[in-house]
Write a protein that holds these residues in place. Sequence first.
Motif, short mmCIF file in Angstrom:
data_model
loop_
_atom_site.label_atom_id
_atom_site.label_comp_id
_atom_site.label_asym_id
_atom_site.label_seq_id
_atom_site.Cartn_x
_atom_site.Cartn_y
_atom_site.Cartn_z
N PRO A 46 0.81 -1.22 0.00
CA PRO A 46 0.00 0.00 0.00
C PRO A 46 0.84 1.27 0.00
CG PRO A 46 -0.89 -1.59 1.56
CD PRO A 46 0.44 -2.14 1.11
N LEU A 47 0.34 2.28 -0.70
CA LEU A 47 0.98 3.59 -0.67
C LEU A 47 1.17 4.08 0.76
CD1 LEU A 47 -1.14 5.29 -3.47
CD2 LEU A 47 1.21 4.50 -3.72
N SER A 48 0.23 3.73 1.63
CA SER A 48 0.24 4.21 3.01
C SER A 48 1.42 3.67 3.81
CB SER A 48 -1.06 3.82 3.72
OG SER A 48 -1.23 2.41 3.73
N VAL A 49 2.09 2.62 3.32
CA VAL A 49 3.20 2.03 4.07
C VAL A 49 4.39 2.99 4.16
CG1 VAL A 49 4.94 0.17 3.98
CG2 VAL A 49 2.53 -0.37 3.68
N LEU A 50 4.52 3.89 3.19
CA LEU A 50 5.60 4.88 3.28
C LEU A 50 5.21 6.06 4.15
CD1 LEU A 50 7.26 4.98 -0.23
CD2 LEU A 50 7.61 3.41 1.68
N ASN A 51 4.03 6.00 4.76
CA ASN A 51 3.52 7.10 5.59
C ASN A 51 3.05 6.56 6.94
OD1 ASN A 51 0.73 9.45 5.37
ND2 ASN A 51 2.66 9.65 6.43
N LEU A 52 3.92 5.76 7.57
CA LEU A 52 3.63 5.24 8.91
C LEU A 52 4.34 6.09 9.95
CD1 LEU A 52 4.18 1.44 8.15
CD2 LEU A 52 2.00 2.66 8.22
N ASP A 53 3.85 6.04 11.19
CA ASP A 53 4.54 6.78 12.24
C ASP A 53 5.74 5.99 12.75
OD1 ASP A 53 3.63 4.89 14.11
OD2 ASP A 53 2.01 6.18 14.86
N ILE A 54 6.44 6.52 13.74
CA ILE A 54 7.69 5.92 14.19
C ILE A 54 7.48 4.55 14.82
CG2 ILE A 54 7.69 6.95 16.50
CD1 ILE A 54 10.72 6.56 14.09
N TRP A 55 6.25 4.27 15.27
CA TRP A 55 5.93 2.94 15.80
C TRP A 55 5.56 1.95 14.71
CZ3 TRP A 55 4.19 7.48 18.14
CH2 TRP A 55 4.66 7.72 19.43
N GLY A 56 5.39 2.43 13.48
CA GLY A 56 4.94 1.56 12.40
C GLY A 56 3.43 1.47 12.30
N GLU A 57 2.74 2.45 12.88
CA GLU A 57 1.27 2.47 12.86
C GLU A 57 0.77 3.37 11.73
OE1 GLU A 57 -0.72 0.79 14.87
OE2 GLU A 57 0.57 0.20 16.56
N SER A 62 -5.07 9.86 7.71
CA SER A 62 -4.44 9.88 6.40
C SER A 62 -5.46 9.58 5.29
CB SER A 62 -3.32 8.85 6.32
OG SER A 62 -2.85 8.71 4.99
N PRO A 63 -5.50 10.40 4.25
CA PRO A 63 -6.37 10.10 3.11
C PRO A 63 -5.91 8.91 2.30
CG PRO A 63 -5.03 12.03 2.64
CD PRO A 63 -4.78 11.68 4.08
N LEU A 64 -4.73 8.39 2.60
CA LEU A 64 -4.22 7.23 1.87
C LEU A 64 -4.89 5.92 2.29
CD1 LEU A 64 -0.39 7.96 1.98
CD2 LEU A 64 -1.92 8.28 0.04
N ILE A 65 -5.61 5.94 3.41
CA ILE A 65 -6.11 4.66 3.94
C ILE A 65 -7.57 4.47 3.55
CG2 ILE A 65 -6.26 3.22 6.00
CD1 ILE A 65 -4.00 4.92 7.20
N PHE A 66 -8.50 4.79 4.39
CA PHE A 66 -9.90 4.46 4.12
C PHE A 66 -10.49 5.28 3.00
CE2 PHE A 66 -9.44 3.36 8.75
CZ PHE A 66 -9.37 1.99 8.53
N ASP A 67 -10.13 6.57 2.91
CA ASP A 67 -10.72 7.42 1.89
C ASP A 67 -10.42 6.94 0.48
OD1 ASP A 67 -11.64 8.95 3.94
OD2 ASP A 67 -10.27 10.64 3.63
N SER A 68 -9.28 6.30 0.30
CA SER A 68 -8.88 5.84 -1.03
C SER A 68 -8.85 4.32 -1.14
CB SER A 68 -7.51 6.41 -1.38
OG SER A 68 -6.54 5.96 -0.44
N GLY A 69 -9.35 3.62 -0.12
CA GLY A 69 -9.36 2.16 -0.15
C GLY A 69 -8.00 1.53 0.11
N ASP A 70 -7.04 2.32 0.65
CA ASP A 70 -5.70 1.82 0.94
C ASP A 70 -5.08 1.16 -0.29
OD1 ASP A 70 -3.57 1.70 2.65
OD2 ASP A 70 -4.28 -0.01 3.81
N ALA A 71 -5.02 1.92 -1.37
CA ALA A 71 -4.58 1.41 -2.66
C ALA A 71 -3.10 1.06 -2.67
CB ALA A 71 -4.87 2.44 -3.75
N ASP A 72 -2.73 0.13 -3.54
CA ASP A 72 -1.35 -0.30 -3.68
C ASP A 72 -0.55 0.66 -4.53
OD1 ASP A 72 -1.29 -2.58 -2.17
OD2 ASP A 72 -1.51 -3.98 -3.85
N GLY A 73 0.75 0.67 -4.25
CA GLY A 73 1.73 1.21 -5.17
C GLY A 73 2.56 0.07 -5.72
N VAL A 74 3.31 0.36 -6.78
CA VAL A 74 4.21 -0.62 -7.39
C VAL A 74 5.64 -0.24 -7.02
CG1 VAL A 74 5.00 -1.67 -9.53
CG2 VAL A 74 2.60 -0.97 -9.28
N LEU A 75 6.37 -1.17 -6.45
CA LEU A 75 7.74 -0.88 -6.01
C LEU A 75 8.73 -1.59 -6.91
CD1 LEU A 75 5.90 -1.08 -3.08
CD2 LEU A 75 7.94 0.27 -2.59
#
Length: 444
Positions: A46-57, A62-75
């Motif tokens: 998920p795109l949101s994985v690059l936008n976690l807090d220092i605990w990994g939460e 974040s609009p990257l999660i529920f508002d957008s369905g937690d969509a994937d990125g391609v790495l």
Amino acid sequence: MKNWLRKHPEVRTIRVAAADLNGQPRGKRIPARFAEKVTTEGTRFPLSVLNLDIWGEDIDDSPLIFDSGDADGVLRPTERGFVPMPWLDAPTALLPIWMFRENGQPYEGDPRHALAAVVRRYAERGLTPVVAMELEFFLIDDSGKKLQVPPSPRSGKRRKAAEILSIRALDAFDNFFTDLYNACEEMDIPADTAISEAGLGQFEINLMHGDDALKAADDAWLFKMLVKGLARRHGFAASFMAKPYADYPGTGLHTHFSVIDRDGRNIFSNGGPEGSDTLRHAVAGCLAAMGDSTLLFAPHANSYDRLVPEAHAPTGICWAYENRTAAIRVPSGSPSARRIEHRVAGGDVNPYLMLAAILGAALIGIENRDEPPPPITGNAYALSLPQIPDGWEDAITAFENSPAMAAIFPRELIRNYVLTKRQERHYMAELSPEEQVEVYLDTV
């Protein structure tokens, strides 16, 4: 990349990892026999994985999660390719990756892409930054309730005082440093001089200069992983946190840079000790953006414990020739090597964001032909100067509202970073100083 694995049949597993906004490696473990799919097609998370807090939460709003369905990125793999991971017991390789959108465009929230965009802006003008970094870190015994210097494997004794430039302090951990330099050779990290520093169990290793800013940031990111992992193999911790000991200086990450033109000429040099007009313009750009970019140089709650007067970290926004109390120092030496040393960042930074902020600000100054105030002389702490933000919330607000940061970083990255830091600030306020140290010791 395929050839690397064929040449290293002993490697049975790989890690694929990208740097999140805090510089934390996020990724997957994959059996080496399935690595070809990653090298040719990439992987997804998920795109949101690059936008976690220092605990990994996840970031709560974040609009990257529920508002957008937690969509994937391609790495996809970076140009670095596979590097060994000598701190692990089993032969293992790391494949650095970075994130793209489904349509192939770089993901705007990826810190490595932010630096790449700044480097492209230099290239469009026929310019290339030449970068070197000095990374400080602490060796720490964290096995008890109180942090302390680990005992020397040679003598069994603890070094309970700072020993600046002490050969004895280096020799006390000779096996660790020998393994570290050997590992840097394996990983193509250009580790040069090592010294003991002014803190308890504090050391610094310089990485050699090079004309590839992305590789320089990669080297710093990989070096931090290596030092922390290798220290654990030796029975103690290594930490890049800004201020583990209240009564001793903190951890800096000083960046030296110059700029060369198409002919390989250093445009900061005019043949004399003062440097060129372009050097002054770059200094002016860095000074103008310094307050607004402090959040990238001091990204955590503990970071601001380092930025205090007379603690070997800058507090005033100023520059000087050959003066380590200034935020920006122009070192002496050969005119052909004239350069800027940016001294604000702590060791706890994300190297990609830090370097993008420094180089981006310098380029703005060069483009606008900005002029800095006169260089200071003497003790910067004793002068009346504009001050670097000394609190986390002030730094967050300055970064969020800055025209200079908006000129360097994508709007999405700024939004994501501010959301991250506000969430961390909220939850860090609930922790004791000891609990905060526990969070930061191994992460940053």
